[in-house]
Design an enzyme around this catalytic site. Structure first.
Site, PDB file in Angstrom:
ATOM      1  N   LYS A 220       0.814  -1.219   0.000  1.00 20.21           N
ATOM      2  CA  LYS A 220       0.000   0.000   0.000  1.00 20.21           C
ATOM      3  C   LYS A 220       0.846   1.267   0.000  1.00 20.21           C
ATOM      4  O   LYS A 220       0.500   2.250  -0.650  1.00 20.21           O
ATOM      5  CB  LYS A 220      -0.929  -0.006   1.223  1.00 20.21           C
ATOM      6  CG  LYS A 220      -1.851   1.199   1.294  1.00 20.21           C
ATOM      7  CD  LYS A 220      -2.732   1.126   2.521  1.00 20.21           C
ATOM      8  CE  LYS A 220      -3.636   2.353   2.616  1.00 20.21           C
ATOM      9  NZ  LYS A 220      -4.499   2.315   3.824  1.00 20.21           N
ATOM     10  N   TYR A 305      -3.231   0.993  15.268  1.00 20.65           N
ATOM     11  CA  TYR A 305      -3.199  -0.467  15.131  1.00 20.65           C
ATOM     12  C   TYR A 305      -2.768  -1.230  16.378  1.00 20.65           C
ATOM     13  O   TYR A 305      -3.109  -2.394  16.538  1.00 20.65           O
ATOM     14  CB  TYR A 305      -2.296  -0.854  13.957  1.00 20.65           C
ATOM     15  CG  TYR A 305      -2.914  -0.509  12.628  1.00 20.65           C
ATOM     16  CD1 TYR A 305      -3.960  -1.261  12.121  1.00 20.65           C
ATOM     17  CD2 TYR A 305      -2.484   0.584  11.899  1.00 20.65           C
ATOM     18  CE1 TYR A 305      -4.551  -0.949  10.914  1.00 20.65           C
ATOM     19  CE2 TYR A 305      -3.070   0.911  10.680  1.00 20.65           C
ATOM     20  CZ  TYR A 305      -4.101   0.141  10.199  1.00 20.65           C
ATOM     21  OH  TYR A 305      -4.685   0.465   9.004  1.00 20.65           O
TER      22      TYR A 305
END
Length: 318
Positions: A220, A305
């Site tokens: 990504k 995260y």
């Protein structure tokens, strides 16, 4: 049509076109004519560009720029949808911050603030490109306040939820269907912190079991990385020795339906990344964690995260 006439010892060029007037003197008739031709050409181009609509800009951006960017599919959906809205009929130069604000508020009634922020990023890129095309002189999106960012998600699947969603996907150890592949992908994501798109891109040549890693050539953030494999991850990847045949979009839909069948609320496939990184944080330090996950920004890693509970942290103290 430009007017070139003698003015004493010099030559005067006068240009009257589209409501504009320009005049300048030169030592020679040739220089005056060259200047007049350039001014006329410039006016012609600017007048033509002033007729371009926002829809024209969206189409050009989609073809010339977005098609070469990561996330093109998502951008295409947004840009195509925006082309059918009222604001798209406005001439590009006439779009104001008020137009953007009205569009923003309308979108916030339908989607989350995070989605609007992402869409505003794309729209800002369109106006920035428009400046380079000389279609406009300013990026009006930058003059509009962004929606307040929501609190980062902290949703993590429980062991029971993991078992239930895998069962809902019909997986019992053998990979015979696409649903079974999605189940393996989910379990692998929890072991490795890989994104769904990264897992779907794994092919046979990317798997290095002897050295216990998977090579991701394209991620990504635009860089490659090697993802280390736990013993459980090795076992899972052996179930798909030639790599995965599933794709991200349909897999997310199937996963969501499996959650519904399993009566699990508020869980997404991507929450597996948060679960994986929280588990891995008990084994490795933050720098190693970033290396595994591919995060370049440690702040994002820690605030979005890494989501240990107080009980998780207490266990680390013993």
């Amino acid at each position: 049509m430009a007017s070139i006439r003698k003015d004493g010892k010099r030559w005067r060029a006068e240009v009257r076109k589209s409501g504009q007037y320009h005049s300048k003197t030169f030592p020679s008739k040739m220089q005056a004519k060259a200047w007049a031709d350039e001014i006329e050409s410039s006016i012609h181009k600017s007048v033509g560009k002033s007729d371009y609509t926002l829809k024209d800009a969206l189409k050009k951006f989609l073809t010339d720029i977005s098609s070469k960017r990561k996330g093109h599919r998502q951008e295409r959906v947004f840009l195509t949808r925006l082309m059918d809205t009222e604001i798209a009929s406005e001439t590009f130069k006439s779009v104001t911050p008020a137009h953007i604000k009205e569009w923003r508020d309308s979108r916030l009634e339908k989607v989350s603030a995070a989605t609007v922020n992402r869409e505003m990023n794309v729209l800002s890129a369109v106006f920035q490109a428009g400046i380079e095309w000389e279609w406009t002189t300013e990026n009006v999106v930058r003059q509009v306040k962004r929606p307040q960012k929501p609190r980062p998600r902290d949703r993590r699947p429980t062991e029971d939820e993991i078992d239930r969603v895998v069962m809902a996907l019909g997986f019992d150890g053998d990979v015979e269907t696409k649903q079974h592949e999605i189940a393996v992908a989910y379990l692998l994501a929890i072991e490795t912190a890989m994104r769904l798109g990264e897992i779907c891109g794994i092919r046979k040549e990317h798997i290095h079991l002897d050295e216990r890693y998977i090579a991701l050539p394209d991620t990504k953030n635009g860089t490659s990385r090697n993802v280390p494999l736990s013993k459980e991850a090795v076992r899972l990847i052996k179930l798909v020795p030639d790599g995965f045949t599933i794709t991200p979009g349909p897999s997310s839909v199937v996963f969501k339906k499996a959650c519904k069948r399993a009566q699990i609320e508020g869980l997404t496939f991507h929450d597996s990344r948060r679960e994986a990184l929280t588990r891995l944080s008990k084994k490795v330090g933050v720098m190693e964690l970033a290396k595994i996950s591919g995060h370049k920004d440690l702040k994002t890693l820690l605030t979005v995260y890494y989501a240990p509970t107080a009980t998780d942290l207490a266990a680390m103290l013993d």
